[in-house]
Design a protein around this motif. Structure first.
Motif, mmCIF file in Angstrom:
data_model
loop_
_atom_site.group_PDB
_atom_site.id
_atom_site.type_symbol
_atom_site.label_atom_id
_atom_site.label_comp_id
_atom_site.label_asym_id
_atom_site.label_seq_id
_atom_site.Cartn_x
_atom_site.Cartn_y
_atom_site.Cartn_z
ATOM 1 N N ALA A 105 6.764 -16.191 5.111
ATOM 2 C CA ALA A 105 7.246 -17.239 5.714
ATOM 3 C C ALA A 105 8.829 -16.999 5.827
ATOM 4 N N ALA A 106 9.532 -17.811 6.603
ATOM 5 C CA ALA A 106 10.919 -17.764 6.905
ATOM 6 C C ALA A 106 11.758 -17.491 5.647
ATOM 7 N N ASP A 107 11.293 -17.974 4.550
ATOM 8 C CA ASP A 107 12.193 -17.668 3.331
ATOM 9 C C ASP A 107 11.679 -16.523 2.599
ATOM 10 N N THR A 108 10.802 -15.781 3.154
ATOM 11 C CA THR A 108 10.380 -14.452 2.683
ATOM 12 C C THR A 108 9.263 -14.486 1.416
ATOM 13 N N ASP A 109 8.886 -15.757 1.209
ATOM 14 C CA ASP A 109 7.906 -16.051 0.254
ATOM 15 C C ASP A 109 6.555 -15.477 0.794
ATOM 16 N N ILE A 110 5.660 -15.062 -0.043
ATOM 17 C CA ILE A 110 4.310 -14.704 0.420
ATOM 18 C C ILE A 110 3.448 -16.013 -0.111
ATOM 19 N N LYS A 111 2.799 -16.386 0.884
ATOM 20 C CA LYS A 111 1.780 -17.524 0.734
ATOM 21 C C LYS A 111 0.516 -17.118 0.643
ATOM 22 N N SER A 112 -0.439 -17.760 0.057
ATOM 23 C CA SER A 112 -1.916 -17.466 0.130
ATOM 24 C C SER A 112 -2.741 -18.876 -0.004
ATOM 25 N N SER A 113 -3.834 -18.750 0.573
ATOM 26 C CA SER A 113 -4.735 -19.791 0.210
ATOM 27 C C SER A 113 -5.613 -19.846 -1.080
ATOM 28 N N GLN A 114 -6.369 -20.589 -1.281
ATOM 29 C CA GLN A 114 -7.256 -20.567 -2.414
ATOM 30 C C GLN A 114 -8.167 -19.510 -2.663
ATOM 31 N N MET A 115 -8.870 -18.837 -1.385
ATOM 32 C CA MET A 115 -9.541 -17.969 -1.424
ATOM 33 C C MET A 115 -9.071 -16.732 -1.366
ATOM 34 N N GLN A 116 -9.034 -16.053 -2.485
ATOM 35 C CA GLN A 116 -8.479 -14.712 -3.018
ATOM 36 C C GLN A 116 -9.205 -13.199 -2.577
ATOM 37 N N THR A 117 -8.528 -12.460 -2.298
ATOM 38 C CA THR A 117 -9.318 -11.067 -2.160
ATOM 39 C C THR A 117 -8.362 -10.155 -2.442
ATOM 40 N N THR A 118 -8.709 -8.805 -2.696
ATOM 41 C CA THR A 118 -7.800 -7.800 -2.853
ATOM 42 C C THR A 118 -6.966 -7.350 -1.529
ATOM 43 N N SER A 119 -5.872 -7.079 -1.645
ATOM 44 C CA SER A 119 -5.110 -6.687 -0.348
ATOM 45 C C SER A 119 -5.256 -5.116 -0.218
ATOM 46 N N ALA A 120 -4.946 -4.732 1.009
ATOM 47 C CA ALA A 120 -4.992 -3.298 1.212
ATOM 48 C C ALA A 120 -3.631 -2.611 0.887
ATOM 49 N N LEU A 121 -2.845 -3.616 0.950
ATOM 50 C CA LEU A 121 -1.241 -3.306 0.912
ATOM 51 C C LEU A 121 -1.006 -3.686 -0.657
ATOM 52 N N SER A 122 -0.013 -2.741 -1.221
ATOM 53 C CA SER A 122 0.591 -3.032 -2.577
ATOM 54 C C SER A 122 1.374 -4.139 -2.367
ATOM 55 N N ALA A 123 1.787 -4.782 -3.877
ATOM 56 C CA ALA A 123 2.582 -5.724 -3.758
ATOM 57 C C ALA A 123 4.289 -5.330 -3.330
ATOM 58 N N ASP A 124 4.415 -4.189 -3.793
ATOM 59 C CA ASP A 124 5.823 -3.404 -3.303
ATOM 60 C C ASP A 124 5.830 -3.101 -1.823
ATOM 61 N N GLU A 125 4.690 -2.799 -1.462
ATOM 62 C CA GLU A 125 4.633 -2.416 -0.128
ATOM 63 C C GLU A 125 4.878 -3.688 0.814
ATOM 64 N N GLU B 137 6.261 -6.485 -0.187
ATOM 65 C CA GLU B 137 7.534 -7.320 -0.273
ATOM 66 C C GLU B 137 8.816 -6.063 0.523
ATOM 67 N N ARG B 138 8.339 -5.016 0.526
ATOM 68 C CA ARG B 138 9.330 -4.032 1.376
ATOM 69 C C ARG B 138 9.201 -4.516 2.885
ATOM 70 N N LEU B 139 8.071 -4.526 3.310
ATOM 71 C CA LEU B 139 7.859 -4.705 4.728
ATOM 72 C C LEU B 139 8.385 -6.285 5.016
ATOM 73 N N GLY B 140 8.174 -7.280 4.184
ATOM 74 C CA GLY B 140 8.592 -8.685 4.471
ATOM 75 C C GLY B 140 10.242 -8.573 4.397
ATOM 76 N N THR B 141 10.825 -7.665 3.699
ATOM 77 C CA THR B 141 12.315 -7.934 3.508
ATOM 78 C C THR B 141 12.611 -7.232 4.806
ATOM 79 N N GLU B 142 12.304 -6.075 5.026
ATOM 80 C CA GLU B 142 12.714 -5.299 6.391
ATOM 81 C C GLU B 142 12.367 -5.999 7.837
ATOM 82 N N ILE B 143 11.316 -6.810 7.627
ATOM 83 C CA ILE B 143 10.803 -7.561 8.894
ATOM 84 C C ILE B 143 11.735 -8.540 9.221
#
Length: 132
Positions: free
Chosen positions: A11-31, A33-39
């Motif tokens: 989101a514009a405030d760089t928060d990562i949002k997700s819906s109720q349906m959860q799965t495992t991401s192919a990207l790590s939390a650190d990656e 966060e890094r991509l979000g910040t750099e974008i």
């Protein structure tokens, strides 16, 4: 890291949002966060040619979706449908986001809903434009 089945939303405030349906991401939390910040940092390098503030602070970026395959979809608007930069600004945004190391294919979509108003600007943009 858990995430939506379809895409991570930065989101514009760089928060990562997700819906109720959860799965495992192919990207790590650190990656993620890094991509979000750099974008966001890359978006802040793009200026409306007629306004001395970046498009992120102006509130022209409505959504950034970072997907597991590292592709990025950006939804943005313009200050007006008659914006003289309408042809070049989306390409500039695409190039800026694509310059972030680790980002895949970038797609920029212009949207008109909700309509942009000066209320979407951050305090930083208001200060630059003397709108206090």
């Amino acid at each position: 890291m858990t995430d939506t089945a379809e895409a991570k939303t930065v989101a514009a405030d760089t928060d990562i949002k997700s819906s109720q349906m959860q799965t495992t991401s192919a990207l790590s939390a650190d990656e993620t966060e890094r991509l979000g910040t750099e974008i966001v940092a890359a978006l802040k390098t793009v200026y409306d040619p007629e306004i001395p503030a970046d498009i992120y602070e102006l509130g022209l970026i409505y959504k950034v979706d970072l997907k597991d395959d590292r592709s990025v979809e950006v939804e943005m608007t313009l200050t007006t449908p008659n914006c003289p930069a309408a042809e070049e600004l989306p390409m500039t945004v695409e190039n800026a986001v694509a310059s972030v190391p680790g980002v895949g294919v970038v797609t920029v979509n212009i949207v008109w809903e909700p309509t942009w108003t000066p209320d979407r600007m951050t305090d930083e943009a208001r200060l630059v434009l003397n709108m206090w």
